[in-house]
Structure formats: structure tokens, C-alpha cells
Design a protein around this motif. Structure first.
Motif, PDB file in Angstrom:
ATOM      1  N   GLN A 185      20.458  30.732-103.998  1.00 55.87           N
ATOM      2  CA  GLN A 185      19.638  30.479-102.814  1.00 55.87           C
ATOM      3  C   GLN A 185      18.240  29.971-103.152  1.00 55.87           C
ATOM      4  O   GLN A 185      17.645  29.214-102.388  1.00 55.87           O
ATOM      5  N   GLY A 186      17.720  30.372-104.314  1.00 53.59           N
ATOM      6  CA  GLY A 186      16.394  29.909-104.715  1.00 53.59           C
ATOM      7  C   GLY A 186      16.301  28.407-104.861  1.00 53.59           C
ATOM      8  O   GLY A 186      15.206  27.831-104.772  1.00 53.59           O
ATOM      9  N   GLY A 187      17.435  27.765-105.092  1.00 51.42           N
ATOM     10  CA  GLY A 187      17.455  26.317-105.235  1.00 51.42           C
ATOM     11  C   GLY A 187      17.481  25.568-103.927  1.00 51.42           C
ATOM     12  O   GLY A 187      17.628  24.342-103.914  1.00 51.42           O
ATOM     13  N   LEU A 188      17.334  26.270-102.809  1.00 56.44           N
ATOM     14  CA  LEU A 188      17.362  25.643-101.490  1.00 56.44           C
ATOM     15  C   LEU A 188      15.995  25.589-100.825  1.00 56.44           C
ATOM     16  O   LEU A 188      15.873  25.137 -99.689  1.00 56.44           O
ATOM     17  N   THR A 189      14.958  26.053-101.522  1.00 59.13           N
ATOM     18  CA  THR A 189      13.610  26.051-100.962  1.00 59.13           C
ATOM     19  C   THR A 189      12.746  25.029-101.696  1.00 59.13           C
ATOM     20  O   THR A 189      12.541  25.145-102.912  1.00 59.13           O
ATOM     21  N   ALA A 190      12.279  24.025-100.978  1.00 63.45           N
ATOM     22  CA  ALA A 190      11.460  22.973-101.595  1.00 63.45           C
ATOM     23  C   ALA A 190      10.179  23.579-102.156  1.00 63.45           C
ATOM     24  O   ALA A 190       9.517  24.377-101.500  1.00 63.45           O
ATOM     25  N   SER A 191       9.842  23.167-103.394  1.00 66.02           N
ATOM     26  CA  SER A 191       8.677  23.751-104.052  1.00 66.02           C
ATOM     27  C   SER A 191       7.761  22.721-104.677  1.00 66.02           C
ATOM     28  O   SER A 191       6.713  23.075-105.209  1.00 66.02           O
ATOM     29  N   GLN A 192       8.142  21.434-104.659  1.00 61.79           N
ATOM     30  CA  GLN A 192       7.279  20.404-105.211  1.00 61.79           C
ATOM     31  C   GLN A 192       7.514  19.096-104.468  1.00 61.79           C
ATOM     32  O   GLN A 192       8.498  18.932-103.758  1.00 61.79           O
ATOM     33  N   SER A 193       6.594  18.168-104.648  1.00 60.65           N
ATOM     34  CA  SER A 193       6.622  16.927-103.883  1.00 60.65           C
ATOM     35  C   SER A 193       7.716  15.978-104.358  1.00 60.65           C
ATOM     36  O   SER A 193       7.857  15.728-105.555  1.00 60.65           O
ATOM     37  N   TYR A 194       8.451  15.432-103.424  1.00 60.70           N
ATOM     38  CA  TYR A 194       9.442  14.388-103.706  1.00 60.70           C
ATOM     39  C   TYR A 194       8.785  13.174-104.351  1.00 60.70           C
ATOM     40  O   TYR A 194       9.408  12.474-105.150  1.00 60.70           O
ATOM     41  N   TRP A 195       7.528  12.907-104.024  1.00 57.43           N
ATOM     42  CA  TRP A 195       6.848  11.702-104.511  1.00 57.43           C
ATOM     43  C   TRP A 195       6.106  11.928-105.828  1.00 57.43           C
ATOM     44  O   TRP A 195       5.479  11.008-106.344  1.00 57.43           O
ATOM     45  N   ASP A 196       6.193  13.133-106.375  1.00 54.20           N
ATOM     46  CA  ASP A 196       5.578  13.397-107.674  1.00 54.20           C
ATOM     47  C   ASP A 196       6.532  12.935-108.769  1.00 54.20           C
ATOM     48  O   ASP A 196       7.557  13.553-109.029  1.00 54.20           O
ATOM     49  N   ARG A 197       6.180  11.835-109.423  1.00 55.24           N
ATOM     50  CA  ARG A 197       7.058  11.237-110.426  1.00 55.24           C
ATOM     51  C   ARG A 197       6.719  11.680-111.852  1.00 55.24           C
ATOM     52  O   ARG A 197       7.230  11.099-112.823  1.00 55.24           O
ATOM     53  N   THR A 198       5.870  12.672-111.988  1.00 55.25           N
ATOM     54  CA  THR A 198       5.518  13.171-113.320  1.00 55.25           C
ATOM     55  C   THR A 198       6.760  13.725-114.006  1.00 55.25           C
ATOM     56  O   THR A 198       7.457  14.567-113.441  1.00 55.25           O
ATOM     57  N   PRO A 199       7.079  13.270-115.222  1.00 60.06           N
ATOM     58  CA  PRO A 199       8.310  13.710-115.877  1.00 60.06           C
ATOM     59  C   PRO A 199       8.374  15.223-116.100  1.00 60.06           C
ATOM     60  O   PRO A 199       7.350  15.894-116.280  1.00 60.06           O
ATOM     61  N   TYR A 200       9.612  15.717-116.102  1.00 58.28           N
ATOM     62  CA  TYR A 200       9.911  17.083-116.500  1.00 58.28           C
ATOM     63  C   TYR A 200      10.065  17.086-118.017  1.00 58.28           C
ATOM     64  O   TYR A 200      10.851  16.323-118.576  1.00 58.28           O
ATOM     65  N   VAL A 201       9.320  17.957-118.696  1.00 57.96           N
ATOM     66  CA  VAL A 201       9.256  17.950-120.155  1.00 57.96           C
ATOM     67  C   VAL A 201       9.466  19.358-120.686  1.00 57.96           C
ATOM     68  O   VAL A 201       8.874  20.317-120.183  1.00 57.96           O
ATOM     69  N   GLU A 202      10.304  19.485-121.706  1.00 54.47           N
ATOM     70  CA  GLU A 202      10.460  20.735-122.429  1.00 54.47           C
ATOM     71  C   GLU A 202       9.827  20.582-123.813  1.00 54.47           C
ATOM     72  O   GLU A 202      10.064  19.581-124.501  1.00 54.47           O
ATOM     73  N   ILE A 203       9.036  21.579-124.210  1.00 57.61           N
ATOM     74  CA  ILE A 203       8.322  21.584-125.489  1.00 57.61           C
ATOM     75  C   ILE A 203       8.878  22.698-126.359  1.00 57.61           C
ATOM     76  O   ILE A 203       8.975  23.851-125.919  1.00 57.61           O
ATOM     77  N   ASP A 204       9.247  22.374-127.578  1.00 59.27           N
ATOM     78  CA  ASP A 204       9.706  23.386-128.522  1.00 59.27           C
ATOM     79  C   ASP A 204       8.510  24.206-128.992  1.00 59.27           C
ATOM     80  O   ASP A 204       7.529  23.670-129.522  1.00 59.27           O
TER      81      ASP A 204
END
Length: 275
Positions: A185-204
Motif C-alpha cells: 500500500q505504501g507504493g500507492l501514495t505519491a511522494s515526489q514530483s512527476y516532473w523531477d527528472r533528477t536521476p535515482y542513484v545508488e552509492i556503494d
């Protein structure tokens, strides 16, 4: 389609260029390939063509049209399951992937299935093929959302296609960018802007290096990208979640899938080449 988050990483949102994206994602898929094929190989099928976690196949949807006698290129081919399906239908497929380990799995499946598919190590932004080499270029959740220089990748697809050729690809539905990657259910609540194109990044955490990158484009971005290279969009398929489908794949699930789209499949024909 990624569905893992190593314990030793932290998540950031920040710009990442093509070189950093390519290095991180190539190494990540080399590390993850064995687990991916062990977890999802049966669902994908050795000679199967699945367009996304909803389970719709090319046989169901007919996205590519007639493949018999056609030269096809699968960008981000992984273990080559989709291309192998095309070969069983009389097509002439070639696969391309950034991950050497995924291509080793492709060779394994060549032997297991008896349906070999030639495949090469490469990137969507530098396709090692001559102009006008293919009738169809396609990508089933492959390279495109892992590429920073997306204009170059779309341009390369157009370059290697013949006039009137088809370019089709499935990606995470752009509206999903607004929601946490949570299958419950947590994946059904919008939490960030659709127009924010900043990449999703994982850092080791140990090395401090980028270990995984995913890039977001809006639906409008994709329309402009395709039109700018002479493509005409002939369909945009948003597969519905099958009522009897219970598989959870990362952030894809029945809980979310019955309410909001998880996959977008763009289908475009090269009617006005720019090159």
C-alpha cells in the motif's frame, strides 16, 4: 527490470553523466545477472518474449508485427529470451547488452534451448552496426532507462533502422516516478514530483562509487525524443494487471497493478528519417 537493493548502499538523487551511468550499470548487471536469471528465468522462458512484469507477451500483444524474415536488434537483450522467441518465428535476431555476464547466460540458453542467437557486448549509445541494418529495433525493459544520453540512444536506433522500420520499447511507466518503489500500500501514495527528472542513484558505502543509476523521462519527453528523430508513434500500450496474476517483481504487484499502470510500451515507426 531491477528488483534489488544491496544492503551496503545509500540512495541519492543527483545528476549522473553517461560515462558514470554506463560504468555503474554495467558492473551492477554483471553482479546481479546470476540472481536475476535464477529468480525470473522460468517466468521469462528460454524462448519467451515477455514485455513486462504484468506478463503480457509479444504473442499476446503483437507489438512488433510480422517478424518472419525480418532483421531485428534487441537492445539490452540480457540472456536473449526475446530474440530467441523471434528466431523461432523465422526472424533474424541479434542481441546487444552492456553486461558480459548476461551474455554468458545467453550463450547458456543457446545451448539449453537449441535456438542460438548471436549477441554482442555494447551500449545503446554506440550501436556497432552499419546504417539501415535492421527492420526492427526493440527493447524489453532493457537499456533505455539506464542511459543518461537518451538523445544519442534514440538517434542510434533511428540510424540502424531501415526506412519504415519499427522501434518498440517497454519501460517503467513514467507516472511510477511519483511513488515509492513499494509493492504494498505504501507504493500507492505519491511522494515526489512527476516532473523531477533528477536521476535515482545508488552509492556503494565502501567504495563511495555510484553502483546503480536509473533515469526518468516524462511521457511528453518520450514523445519529443521520438518525434525529433523522425519517428511517428503508432501506439502506446499500458498493460493492465491480469486478474489472476499474483507475481511480485520489485515494485510491481497485484496491489498496485490493479490501480495504476506499471509499464509503458512505446511503438514507433521511422517514417521521416533525419539522417
Amino acid at each position: 527490470m531491477q528488483d534489488h537493493l544491496p544492503q551496503s548502499v545509500r540512495v541519492e538523487r543527483r545528476p549522473v553523466d553517461e560515462a558514470e551511468s554506463r560504468r555503474a550499470n554495467g558492473q551492477d548487471w554483471d553482479r546481479y545477472a546470476d540472481e536475476y536469471q535464477a529468480t525470473h528465468g522460468e517466468f521469462l522462458g528460454n524462448t519467451g518474449f515477455v514485455w513486462g512484469p504484468e506478463g503480457q507477451t509479444e504473442e499476446d500483444l503483437g507489438i512488433l508485427g510480422v517478424v518472419e524474415g525480418r532483421d531485428t536488434l534487441e537492445v539490452g537483450s540480457g540472456a536473449g529470451q526475446c530474440s530467441r522467441w523471434i528466431r523461432t518465428r523465422g526472424g533474424r535476431p541479434i542481441g546487444l547488452d552492456l553486461s558480459a555476464r548476461q551474455l554468458q547466460h545467453s550463450r547458456r540458453l543457446d545451448d539449453d534451448s537449441g535456438v542460438p542467437v548471436p549477441s554482442v557486448l555494447g551500449t545503446a549509445t554506440h550501436l556497432p552496426f552499419a546504417d539501415h541494418s535492421f527492420d526492427i529495433v526493440f527493447c524489453s525493459f532493457g537499456a533505455l532507462q539506464f542511459v543518461a544520453d537518451i538523445e544519442r540512444a534514440v538517434s542510434e536506433a533511428a540510424r540502424v533502422l531501415r526506412p519504415q522500420g519499427r522501434f518498440a520499447f517497454s519501460i517503467t511507466h513514467p507516472t511510477r516516478w511519483m511513488f515509492p518503489d513499494d509493492p504494498e500500500q505504501g507504493g500507492l501514495t505519491a511522494s515526489q514530483s512527476y516532473w523531477d527528472r533528477t536521476p535515482y542513484v545508488e552509492i556503494d558505502d565502501e567504495s563511495g562509487l555510484v553502483s546503480y543509476v536509473e533515469h526518468h523521462r516524462t511521457l511528453g519527453d518520450w514523445v519529443r525524443l521520438l518525434a525529433g528523430q523522425g519517428f511517428v508513434i503508432v501506439d502506446l500500450v499500458e498493460p493492465e494487471w491480469p486478474a489472476d496474476h499474483a507475481r511480485v517483481w520489485g515494485g510491481w504487484s497485484r496491489t498496485r497493478g490493479l490501480l495504476t499502470p506499471g509499464t509503458a510500451i512505446f511503438v514507433a515507426d521511422l517514417t521521416n528519417p533525419t539522417g
